[in-house]
Design a protein around this motif. Structure first.
Motif, mmCIF file in Angstrom:
data_model
loop_
_atom_site.group_PDB
_atom_site.id
_atom_site.type_symbol
_atom_site.label_atom_id
_atom_site.label_comp_id
_atom_site.label_asym_id
_atom_site.label_seq_id
_atom_site.Cartn_x
_atom_site.Cartn_y
_atom_site.Cartn_z
ATOM 1 N N TYR A 77 -10.418 4.089 33.353
ATOM 2 C CA TYR A 77 -11.147 5.340 33.508
ATOM 3 C C TYR A 77 -10.519 6.433 32.657
ATOM 4 O O TYR A 77 -9.310 6.457 32.442
ATOM 5 C CB TYR A 77 -11.134 5.806 34.969
ATOM 6 C CG TYR A 77 -11.797 4.850 35.934
ATOM 7 C CD1 TYR A 77 -13.182 4.764 36.024
ATOM 8 C CD2 TYR A 77 -11.034 4.037 36.763
ATOM 9 C CE1 TYR A 77 -13.800 3.898 36.916
ATOM 10 C CE2 TYR A 77 -11.642 3.156 37.665
ATOM 11 C CZ TYR A 77 -13.010 3.099 37.733
ATOM 12 O OH TYR A 77 -13.612 2.230 38.612
ATOM 13 N N PHE B 10 -16.041 5.107 32.576
ATOM 14 C CA PHE B 10 -15.447 3.766 32.614
ATOM 15 C C PHE B 10 -15.524 3.188 31.212
ATOM 16 O O PHE B 10 -16.584 3.185 30.583
ATOM 17 C CB PHE B 10 -16.196 2.878 33.606
ATOM 18 C CG PHE B 10 -15.604 1.501 33.756
ATOM 19 C CD1 PHE B 10 -14.307 1.336 34.191
ATOM 20 C CD2 PHE B 10 -16.356 0.376 33.453
ATOM 21 C CE1 PHE B 10 -13.751 0.060 34.326
ATOM 22 C CE2 PHE B 10 -15.822 -0.899 33.585
ATOM 23 C CZ PHE B 10 -14.516 -1.055 34.026
ATOM 24 N N TYR C 32 -14.505 -0.053 28.503
ATOM 25 C CA TYR C 32 -14.260 -1.493 28.564
ATOM 26 C C TYR C 32 -14.715 -2.146 27.264
ATOM 27 O O TYR C 32 -15.317 -1.501 26.397
ATOM 28 C CB TYR C 32 -15.000 -2.107 29.757
ATOM 29 C CG TYR C 32 -16.466 -1.719 29.842
ATOM 30 C CD1 TYR C 32 -17.472 -2.574 29.389
ATOM 31 C CD2 TYR C 32 -16.857 -0.481 30.372
ATOM 32 C CE1 TYR C 32 -18.816 -2.222 29.457
ATOM 33 C CE2 TYR C 32 -18.199 -0.122 30.439
ATOM 34 C CZ TYR C 32 -19.169 -0.988 29.981
ATOM 35 O OH TYR C 32 -20.492 -0.638 30.053
ATOM 36 N N VAL D 74 -19.511 7.491 35.225
ATOM 37 C CA VAL D 74 -19.554 6.953 36.578
ATOM 38 C C VAL D 74 -19.443 8.105 37.576
ATOM 39 O O VAL D 74 -19.104 9.235 37.213
ATOM 40 C CB VAL D 74 -18.430 5.920 36.828
ATOM 41 C CG1 VAL D 74 -18.616 4.699 35.951
ATOM 42 C CG2 VAL D 74 -17.058 6.542 36.587
ATOM 43 N N CYS E 107 -17.698 2.535 42.073
ATOM 44 C CA CYS E 107 -16.709 3.152 41.180
ATOM 45 C C CYS E 107 -16.999 2.873 39.713
ATOM 46 O O CYS E 107 -16.615 3.661 38.847
ATOM 47 C CB CYS E 107 -15.309 2.647 41.524
ATOM 48 S SG CYS E 107 -14.683 3.208 43.127
ATOM 49 N N VAL E 108 -17.652 1.764 39.411
ATOM 50 C CA VAL E 108 -17.904 1.412 38.014
ATOM 51 C C VAL E 108 -19.380 1.404 37.651
ATOM 52 O O VAL E 108 -19.739 1.165 36.501
ATOM 53 C CB VAL E 108 -17.290 0.030 37.673
ATOM 54 C CG1 VAL E 108 -15.782 0.081 37.742
ATOM 55 C CG2 VAL E 108 -17.835 -1.055 38.590
ATOM 56 N N TRP F 137 -8.124 -2.230 39.997
ATOM 57 C CA TRP F 137 -7.784 -1.116 39.127
ATOM 58 C C TRP F 137 -6.306 -0.783 39.196
ATOM 59 O O TRP F 137 -5.892 0.357 39.320
ATOM 60 C CB TRP F 137 -8.635 0.117 39.460
ATOM 61 C CG TRP F 137 -10.054 -0.249 39.610
ATOM 62 C CD1 TRP F 137 -10.826 -0.116 40.706
ATOM 63 C CD2 TRP F 137 -10.887 -0.877 38.624
ATOM 64 N NE1 TRP F 137 -12.086 -0.596 40.480
ATOM 65 C CE2 TRP F 137 -12.140 -1.080 39.210
ATOM 66 C CE3 TRP F 137 -10.688 -1.293 37.307
ATOM 67 C CZ2 TRP F 137 -13.195 -1.668 38.525
ATOM 68 C CZ3 TRP F 137 -11.739 -1.879 36.636
ATOM 69 C CH2 TRP F 137 -12.964 -2.057 37.241
#
Length: 282
Positions: free
Chosen positions: A68, A81, A83, A190, A204-205, A247
Motif C-alpha cells: 500500500y 494497492f 502489485y 482502495v 482492503c484490496v 500484509w
C-alpha cells in the motif's frame, strides 16, 4: 547462511523485519536506537548498518502479494494497492502436478539480511531490511519514493532475482545496478478501511471508484484483481478466510496441500539443472 553452500542455492526462511547488524553488542535487539526496516539505495553503501552485510553478499528477496501507498490529498490520505500485473491464470485454481505455478504473481523485492548472535550466546537471529528507490513515473504522483514504508526495490523476472541472490558469481557493485525503479507495476485506489491494522479482509484490496467510493467495474487493469476477490470454487485455498493476505513481511505458509502463492518459490528451490557447486569468493 551456510558458508560452504553453493552460492546459487535458494533457501526459504522467516526473518524478522528490521535489520539488526551483526556488530550490535547489546543483549536485546529491540534496544537498537534507529529504524532499519528500510534502507535507501543511495546511502546503503555508506551506512555501517548495511554496508558490512551487503559487501559480504548477504542479499535476499522479500515476497509480498503487493503493498500500500498513501497519496496526500486535501481531505486526507488516499490509499492505493500496488502489485505486479496479473494474467488470467492468476485467478485459476492450481492443481497438483502443475509444472509451473500459475497463480498470483508475488512481488519480489531486494533486501539485505544479517545474522545477529546474543553476546551471552543463544539462538542466531536473522533480520532483514528492504531497499527503497525513487518512484517510477507511473506511481510518482502517489509518493516520490517508490515502495517507501516497508516496500522495496522490485526485482522483475528470474534473471534479476538470480543475479541479486548469487553473491559469488555477481559481485556487489554489479548487483546494485539492479536497484532501479520499475515500470512493470499496476495499482488501484482502495478504501480507507485499510487504514486500520485491525482490518484484514478482501475489502482492503478491492478496487474502488474515487468519489463514489464503490467497487469499480472490471477493466483491463483491475479485472484480475476483482476475479481474485470473488468467491472461489469449493476447496480452493486462495480465498478461504484463513488464507487472506496478512500484509506482513513474513512469508506465507498454507496448511493446504494444494499450491499456494508461496509455491512460486519451488521454481527457485531444488532445481535439477543447478550448476556445479561454487565456493564463496574471497
Amino acid at each position: 547462511i551456510e558458508k560452504d553452500a553453493d552460492s546459487s542455492e535458494r533457501v526459504l526462511m522467516d526473518m524478522r523485519w528490521g535489520l539488526v547488524p551483526s556488530w550490535f553488542k547489546q543483549d536485546d535487539p529491540s534496544k537498537l536506537q534507529f529504524n532499519t526496516s528500510n534502507c535507501r539505495s543511495d546511502t546503503m553503501l555508506k551506512k555501517s548498518s548495511y554496508k558490512g552485510a551487503l559487501l559480504k553478499g548477504k542479499r535476499c528477496v522479500v515476497l509480498a502479494d503487493g503493498f500500500y501507498e498513501w497519496q496526500q490529498q486535501s481531505g486526507g490520505k488516499q490509499p492505493y494497492f500496488i502489485y505486479f500485473p496479473q494474467t488470467k491464470d492468476a485467478v485459476d485454481e492450481g492443481t497438483e502436478g502443475d509444472e509451473e505455478w500459475k497463480g498470483w504473481r508475488l512481488l519480489t523485492m531486494a533486501g539485505i539480511f544479517d545474522c545477529w548472535e546474543p553476546p551471552a550466546g543463544g539462538e542466531m537471529l536473522y533480520t532483514y531490511t528492504i531497499i527503497t528507490v525513487d518512484a517510477s513515473k507511473d506511481v510518482s504522483f502517489i509518493h516520490h519514493r517508490q515502495v517507501r514504508t516497508g516496500k522495496g526495490t522490485i526485482l522483475d523476472g528470474d534473471e534479476a532475482i538470480r543475479k541479486w541472490l548469487d553473491f559469488a558469481e555477481v559481485p556487489t557493485q554489479e548487483a546494485i545496478k539492479l536497484i532501479q525503479p520499475t515500470e512493470n507495476i499496476v495499482f488501484h485506489p482502495v478504501s480507507t478501511f485499510v487504514n486500520s491494522i485491525r482490518n484484514n479482509t478482501p475489502e482492503c484490496v478491492a478496487p474502488i471508484e474515487l468519489g463514489a467510493k464503490k467497487e469499480v467495474k472490471a477493466t483491463p487493469s483491475n479485472k484480475v484483481m476483482l476475479g481474485w476477490l470473488k468467491s472461489p470454487k469449493e476447496g480452493s485455498p486462495q480465498k478461504k478466510e484463513n488464507y487472506l493476505p496478512k500484509w506482513t513481511s513474513q512469508f506465507i505458509h498454507s496448511p493446504s496441500p494444494k499450491k499456494t502463492s508461496a509455491d512460486v518459490l519451488q521454481q527457485w528451490l531444488g532445481k535439477q539443472s543447478e550448476p556445479a557447486v561454487k565456493k564463496r569468493k574471497v
